[in-house]
Design an enzyme around this catalytic site. Structure first.
Site, mmCIF file in Angstrom:
data_model
loop_
_atom_site.group_PDB
_atom_site.id
_atom_site.type_symbol
_atom_site.label_atom_id
_atom_site.label_comp_id
_atom_site.label_asym_id
_atom_site.label_seq_id
_atom_site.Cartn_x
_atom_site.Cartn_y
_atom_site.Cartn_z
ATOM 1 N N GLY A 48 0.828 -1.198 0.000
ATOM 2 C CA GLY A 48 0.000 0.000 0.000
ATOM 3 C C GLY A 48 0.860 1.244 0.000
ATOM 4 N N HIS B 222 2.277 29.215 -18.699
ATOM 5 C CA HIS B 222 3.151 28.381 -19.547
ATOM 6 C C HIS B 222 4.610 28.765 -19.278
ATOM 7 C CE1 HIS B 222 4.556 26.163 -23.059
ATOM 8 N NE2 HIS B 222 5.289 27.239 -23.363
ATOM 9 N N ASP C 208 -8.568 8.853 12.520
ATOM 10 C CA ASP C 208 -8.335 7.433 12.270
ATOM 11 C C ASP C 208 -9.239 6.517 13.083
ATOM 12 O OD1 ASP C 208 -6.323 8.551 10.821
ATOM 13 O OD2 ASP C 208 -4.674 7.509 11.819
ATOM 14 N N ILE D 142 4.977 1.299 -0.215
ATOM 15 C CA ILE D 142 5.596 1.775 -1.464
ATOM 16 C C ILE D 142 6.463 2.999 -1.196
ATOM 17 C CG2 ILE D 142 5.143 2.767 -3.743
ATOM 18 C CD1 ILE D 142 4.685 -0.291 -3.476
ATOM 19 N N GLU D 143 5.956 3.946 -0.422
ATOM 20 C CA GLU D 143 6.737 5.154 -0.149
ATOM 21 C C GLU D 143 8.053 4.824 0.547
ATOM 22 O OE1 GLU D 143 3.088 8.439 0.332
ATOM 23 O OE2 GLU D 143 4.300 7.869 2.063
ATOM 24 N N ILE E 31 2.057 3.265 2.326
ATOM 25 C CA ILE E 31 3.187 3.361 3.254
ATOM 26 C C ILE E 31 4.325 2.460 2.800
ATOM 27 C CG2 ILE E 31 3.954 2.997 5.635
ATOM 28 C CD1 ILE E 31 1.124 3.680 6.551
#
Length: 458
Positions: A175, A437, A305, A179-180, A177
């Site tokens: 997930g 741009h 959480d 992967i990071e 965490i």
């Protein structure tokens, strides 16, 4: 023997000083209420001290290290940089609370009844009576029974505080965490292996968004196993071997450390005493709340959480504002229509609103537009030509309902599209907005133009 202090009286007691807790405290104090915050660890909570902030500091340092092309790294210097940022952020939150005349109690809170709590610290018990309470106690890494934390088995907390770069690292969980942190240590020179139980890394994102991340991980010599379920660990003298099943086949891999990142558990257990006052919990330990973040006890709120939804700091701070406004009788209720999801991988991944798959599953007729980083002048100048922006809109109204980005600065680019979804903006609102741009923002404009062209062709 602990000293029992005279009971303090406050309007609002906030338990936890993370992004949810300190935002709620500030909001309530701004409304003229007497607010107290209880924190058992460091001010700023998990995000500031052992989560978002330190991990992003290491990610940025790993990116700079890779760009320089150095062969050796002074990891003590990296950790010193990270710790300085953490300290500055934590002190900043502390200053914010002090500046708002918010009383901070250090210790562990436990409810005595639904209007009284005790804060236990080393020397005393502080009794606090409150009219309202906002519970923002956060979460902690889930510990697998077969992989108990300690020694060479790490949670994200210990991984962020390593004093040297591991020679090799097994990451259980692909997930955000996993992967990071896995990619970060790979860039610093670790040999990394990622084990993910689903059929792709970053489950929950569409497959085309994860492919550029997989490509970059492979360039960093990361081995990725999907459909992989970790079974047991074997401890050697200075290494560990993880035995796992990959799509039913027995395999094993050996490394210096194992990092377990399989999710987070809400901090609603322990000595908090929720059951004592009758706060309801789900089977997962979450607190059910209504649209104003009220628990089954109307003057007690829960955010972050410990309630349903992804464990994200910005979700917690959003819910904090709703809860604080609700307790001051303002009209406020949560609306998760636009909750950005961001992975600070390389390239970054971000989304907001509905994906094309989700929209069609709801029976919506949609049109999509996609534009590539590969022809954008700014992306080419940054050597960051991998990635794309995809916009999802209702076909008939051209109202934007979702967006996905994979590429450099996706975490920042998603804000424009999140605002567009929140405001019910149309594809033309984006396409006819003048974008500077050369910037990466032009890719967003081009994706909107592509969707318009596709939709009007029929």
């Amino acid at each position: 023997m602990k000293v029992e202090n005279e009971a303090r009286q406050v309007d609002v007691l906030v338990i936890g000083s993370g992004p949810g807790g300190y935002t709620a405290a500030k909001r309530a104090a701004d409304a003229g209420l007497h607010v107290a915050v209880v924190e058992r660890n460091r001010i700023g909570g998990v995000c500031t001290n052992v989560g978002c902030i330190p991990s992003k500091a290491l990610i940025s340092e790993a990116h700079r290290f890779e760009i320089r092309g150095q062969s050796n790294i002074n990891f003590e210097e990296v950790q010193s940089f990270k710790n300085a940022i953490v300290n500055k952020q934590s002190n900043g939150v502390g200053f914010l609370l002090k500046n708002k005349n918010i009383t901070v109690f250090h210790g562990e809170a436990r409810f005595i009844n639904d209007h009284k709590a005790i804060v236990d610290n080393m020397d005393s018990e502080i009794h606090i009576r409150f009219e309202h309470c906002i519970i923002a106690t956060g979460s902690r890494p889930i510990e697998l029974r077969a992989f108990p934390y300690g020694g060479r088995i790490l949670s994200s907390t210990e991984a962020l505080d390593l004093n040297q770069v591991p020679e090799s690292l097994i990451v259980i969980g692909g997930g955000y965490i996993g992967i990071e942190l896995g990619q970060t240590f790979a860039r610093f020179g670790s040999k990394v292996t990622i084990l993910e139980g689903a059929d792709q890394i970053l489950p929950g994102f569409e497959a085309d968004m994860t492919r550029p991340v997989v490509k970059k991980l492979e360039e960093n010599h990361v081995d990725i196993y999907t459909g992989a379920l970790a079974d047991r660990v074997e401890h050697l003298q200075d290494q560990v071997t993880v035995h796992f099943k990959e799509n039913g086949n027995e395999r094993h891999v050996t490394a210096q450390f194992v990092l377990v990142t399989v999710g987070r558990r809400p901090n609603t257990d322990g000595n908090l005493g929720l059951e004592r006052i009758g706060i309801q919990l789900t089977d997962r330990g979450l607190i059910p709340v209504d649209e104003q973040c009220r628990t089954n006890i109307p003057h007690i709120f829960a955010i972050g959480d410990i309630v349903a939804g992804p464990a994200l700091a910005h979700k917690a701070s959003y819910e904090a504002k709703v809860a604080a406004d609700a307790l001051t009788h303002r009209h406020a209720k949560v609306d998760y229509k636009v909750l950005p999801l961001v992975v600070f991988s390389d390239p970054e991944v971000a989304s907001a609103g509905l994906s094309e798959t989700e929209a069609r599953a709801r029976g919506m007729e949609v049109v999509t537009g996609r534009a590539s980083y590969g022809i954008n002048g700014r992306a080419l100048a940054l050597r960051a030509s991998e990635g794309f922006v995809k916009i999802v809109a209702e076909k008939e109204t051209e109202r934007i309902i979702g967006a996905q980005i994979v590429g450099s600065e996706a975490s920042n680019l998603i804000a424009e599209l999140a605002l567009a979804i929140e405001m019910s903006a149309t594809l033309e609102d984006i396409a006819l907005t003048i974008h500077a741009h050369p910037t990466l923002g032009e890719i967003v404009m081009e994706a909107a133009e592509a969707a318009i062209a596709k939709g009007r062709r029929g």
